[in-house]
Write a protein that holds these residues in place. Structure first.
Motif, PDB file in Angstrom:
ATOM      1  N   ASN A   2      -2.663   4.355 -18.530  1.00  0.00           N
ATOM      2  CA  ASN A   2      -3.661   3.511 -17.892  1.00  0.00           C
ATOM      3  C   ASN A   2      -3.936   4.015 -16.479  1.00  0.00           C
ATOM      4  OD1 ASN A   2      -4.718   1.210 -16.300  1.00  0.00           O
ATOM      5  ND2 ASN A   2      -4.561   0.172 -18.268  1.00  0.00           N
ATOM      6  N   PRO A   3      -5.200   4.271 -16.149  1.00  0.00           N
ATOM      7  CA  PRO A   3      -5.527   4.797 -14.823  1.00  0.00           C
ATOM      8  C   PRO A   3      -5.328   3.782 -13.695  1.00  0.00           C
ATOM      9  CG  PRO A   3      -7.525   4.338 -16.037  1.00  0.00           C
ATOM     10  CD  PRO A   3      -6.379   4.132 -16.987  1.00  0.00           C
ATOM     11  N   PHE A   4      -5.070   2.544 -14.053  1.00  0.00           N
ATOM     12  CA  PHE A   4      -4.856   1.505 -13.046  1.00  0.00           C
ATOM     13  C   PHE A   4      -3.381   1.120 -12.915  1.00  0.00           C
ATOM     14  CE2 PHE A   4      -9.019   0.593 -15.142  1.00  0.00           C
ATOM     15  CZ  PHE A   4      -9.804   1.164 -14.153  1.00  0.00           C
ATOM     16  N   SER A   5      -2.500   1.869 -13.570  1.00  0.00           N
ATOM     17  CA  SER A   5      -1.087   1.482 -13.562  1.00  0.00           C
ATOM     18  C   SER A   5      -0.458   1.576 -12.175  1.00  0.00           C
ATOM     19  CB  SER A   5      -0.292   2.319 -14.565  1.00  0.00           C
ATOM     20  OG  SER A   5      -0.390   3.688 -14.244  1.00  0.00           O
ATOM     21  N   THR A   6      -0.791   2.592 -11.405  1.00  0.00           N
ATOM     22  CA  THR A   6      -0.287   2.722 -10.033  1.00  0.00           C
ATOM     23  C   THR A   6      -1.439   3.118  -9.113  1.00  0.00           C
ATOM     24  OG1 THR A   6       0.221   5.078 -10.202  1.00  0.00           O
ATOM     25  CG2 THR A   6       1.993   3.534 -10.825  1.00  0.00           C
ATOM     26  N   ILE A   7      -1.211   2.985  -7.838  1.00  0.00           N
ATOM     27  CA  ILE A   7      -2.233   3.393  -6.880  1.00  0.00           C
ATOM     28  C   ILE A   7      -2.506   4.893  -7.007  1.00  0.00           C
ATOM     29  CG2 ILE A   7      -2.733   3.680  -4.411  1.00  0.00           C
ATOM     30  CD1 ILE A   7      -1.336   0.965  -3.953  1.00  0.00           C
ATOM     31  N   SER A  65      -5.022 -10.325 -14.420  1.00  0.00           N
ATOM     32  CA  SER A  65      -6.165  -9.532 -14.880  1.00  0.00           C
ATOM     33  C   SER A  65      -7.415  -9.747 -14.022  1.00  0.00           C
ATOM     34  CB  SER A  65      -6.474  -9.830 -16.348  1.00  0.00           C
ATOM     35  OG  SER A  65      -6.718 -11.203 -16.541  1.00  0.00           O
ATOM     36  N   ILE A  66      -7.664 -10.956 -13.582  1.00  0.00           N
ATOM     37  CA  ILE A  66      -8.840 -11.246 -12.737  1.00  0.00           C
ATOM     38  C   ILE A  66      -8.706 -10.540 -11.389  1.00  0.00           C
ATOM     39  CG2 ILE A  66     -10.146 -13.056 -11.558  1.00  0.00           C
ATOM     40  CD1 ILE A  66     -10.514 -13.360 -14.484  1.00  0.00           C
ATOM     41  N   GLU A  67      -7.530 -10.581 -10.812  1.00  0.00           N
ATOM     42  CA  GLU A  67      -7.310  -9.930  -9.518  1.00  0.00           C
ATOM     43  C   GLU A  67      -7.473  -8.414  -9.640  1.00  0.00           C
ATOM     44  OE1 GLU A  67      -4.194 -13.331  -7.920  1.00  0.00           O
ATOM     45  OE2 GLU A  67      -3.434 -11.557  -8.968  1.00  0.00           O
ATOM     46  N   LEU A  68      -7.006  -7.837 -10.738  1.00  0.00           N
ATOM     47  CA  LEU A  68      -7.174  -6.410 -10.962  1.00  0.00           C
ATOM     48  C   LEU A  68      -8.652  -6.056 -11.103  1.00  0.00           C
ATOM     49  CD1 LEU A  68      -6.028  -3.578 -11.409  1.00  0.00           C
ATOM     50  CD2 LEU A  68      -5.810  -4.148 -13.844  1.00  0.00           C
ATOM     51  N   VAL A  69      -9.384  -6.845 -11.857  1.00  0.00           N
ATOM     52  CA  VAL A  69     -10.823  -6.606 -12.021  1.00  0.00           C
ATOM     53  C   VAL A  69     -11.522  -6.695 -10.668  1.00  0.00           C
ATOM     54  CG1 VAL A  69     -12.961  -7.541 -12.998  1.00  0.00           C
ATOM     55  CG2 VAL A  69     -10.933  -7.280 -14.439  1.00  0.00           C
ATOM     56  N   LYS A  87       0.844  -1.198   0.000  1.00  0.00           N
ATOM     57  CA  LYS A  87       0.000   0.000   0.000  1.00  0.00           C
ATOM     58  C   LYS A  87       0.881   1.251   0.000  1.00  0.00           C
ATOM     59  CE  LYS A  87      -2.447  -1.441   3.504  1.00  0.00           C
ATOM     60  NZ  LYS A  87      -3.480  -1.535   4.557  1.00  0.00           N
ATOM     61  N   HIS A  88       1.284   1.636  -1.209  1.00  0.00           N
ATOM     62  CA  HIS A  88       2.109   2.821  -1.431  1.00  0.00           C
ATOM     63  C   HIS A  88       1.673   3.433  -2.758  1.00  0.00           C
ATOM     64  CE1 HIS A  88       5.647   5.223  -2.421  1.00  0.00           C
ATOM     65  NE2 HIS A  88       5.861   5.263  -1.119  1.00  0.00           N
ATOM     66  N   LEU A  89       1.661   4.738  -2.842  1.00  0.00           N
ATOM     67  CA  LEU A  89       1.153   5.407  -4.041  1.00  0.00           C
ATOM     68  C   LEU A  89       1.857   5.000  -5.325  1.00  0.00           C
ATOM     69  CD1 LEU A  89       0.493   8.993  -2.650  1.00  0.00           C
ATOM     70  CD2 LEU A  89      -1.195   7.243  -3.234  1.00  0.00           C
ATOM     71  N   ASP A  90       3.120   4.615  -5.245  1.00  0.00           N
ATOM     72  CA  ASP A  90       3.876   4.215  -6.435  1.00  0.00           C
ATOM     73  C   ASP A  90       3.731   2.741  -6.794  1.00  0.00           C
ATOM     74  OD1 ASP A  90       4.854   6.797  -6.746  1.00  0.00           O
ATOM     75  OD2 ASP A  90       6.600   6.411  -5.486  1.00  0.00           O
ATOM     76  N   THR A  91       2.990   1.988  -6.009  1.00  0.00           N
ATOM     77  CA  THR A  91       2.827   0.557  -6.262  1.00  0.00           C
ATOM     78  C   THR A  91       2.135   0.330  -7.594  1.00  0.00           C
ATOM     79  OG1 THR A  91       2.751   0.026  -3.912  1.00  0.00           O
ATOM     80  CG2 THR A  91       1.753  -1.568  -5.409  1.00  0.00           C
ATOM     81  N   LYS A  92       2.706  -0.558  -8.396  1.00  0.00           N
ATOM     82  CA  LYS A  92       2.138  -0.914  -9.700  1.00  0.00           C
ATOM     83  C   LYS A  92       0.958  -1.867  -9.505  1.00  0.00           C
ATOM     84  CE  LYS A  92       5.615   0.627 -12.382  1.00  0.00           C
ATOM     85  NZ  LYS A  92       5.537   1.492 -13.485  1.00  0.00           N
ATOM     86  N   LEU A  93      -0.170  -1.518 -10.124  1.00  0.00           N
ATOM     87  CA  LEU A  93      -1.343  -2.384 -10.103  1.00  0.00           C
ATOM     88  C   LEU A  93      -1.541  -3.087 -11.439  1.00  0.00           C
ATOM     89  CD1 LEU A  93      -3.892  -0.039  -8.297  1.00  0.00           C
ATOM     90  CD2 LEU A  93      -2.560  -1.917  -7.303  1.00  0.00           C
ATOM     91  N   TYR A  94      -1.005  -2.482 -12.496  1.00  0.00           N
ATOM     92  CA  TYR A  94      -1.205  -3.012 -13.842  1.00  0.00           C
ATOM     93  C   TYR A  94       0.083  -2.830 -14.632  1.00  0.00           C
ATOM     94  CZ  TYR A  94      -2.974  -3.447 -18.604  1.00  0.00           C
ATOM     95  OH  TYR A  94      -3.167  -3.821 -19.897  1.00  0.00           O
TER      96      TYR A  94
END
Length: 98
Positions: free
Chosen positions: A78-83, A43-47, A28-35
């Motif tokens: 991509n709006p999901f690339s980082t937190i 992809s399922i976990e991101l969804v 849980k950090h603003l720079d953490t990559k989500l995608y």
């Protein structure tokens, strides 16, 4: 509003982390990559994460929102690339739906 959105995202991350192996936990950090490259999510976990955030926002604001739609395909980043980007994107969606 940023603090509320970040809280919802972090709560959703906590829920997602419960299902992930210990070595694949989302930090849980603003720079953490989500995608994309460097993300621990498939992809399922991101969804699932996105849907969880949608549900939390809908419960709080009593308004239905959609975070994953055709508009993200037209965005440069991509709006999901980082937190941090996810927070900014969610704030935009909430503002549009007020």
């Amino acid at each position: 509003m940023k603090e509320i959105v970040l809280r919802f995202i972090y709560e959703a991350i906590d829920e997602t982390n419960e299902m992930l192996d210990e070595d694949h936990q989302i930090v849980k950090h603003l720079d953490t990559k989500l995608y994309g490259s460097g993300s621990h999510l498939d992809s399922i976990e991101l969804v699932n994460l996105i849907v969880s955030v949608e549900q939390k926002i809908e419960e709080f604001y009593q308004k239905e929102i959609t975070l994953a739609d055709e508009r993200i395909m037209q965005m440069n980043q991509n709006p999901f690339s980082t937190i941090a980007r996810f927070v900014d994107y969610v704030e935009t969606i909430i503002a549009e739906n007020k």
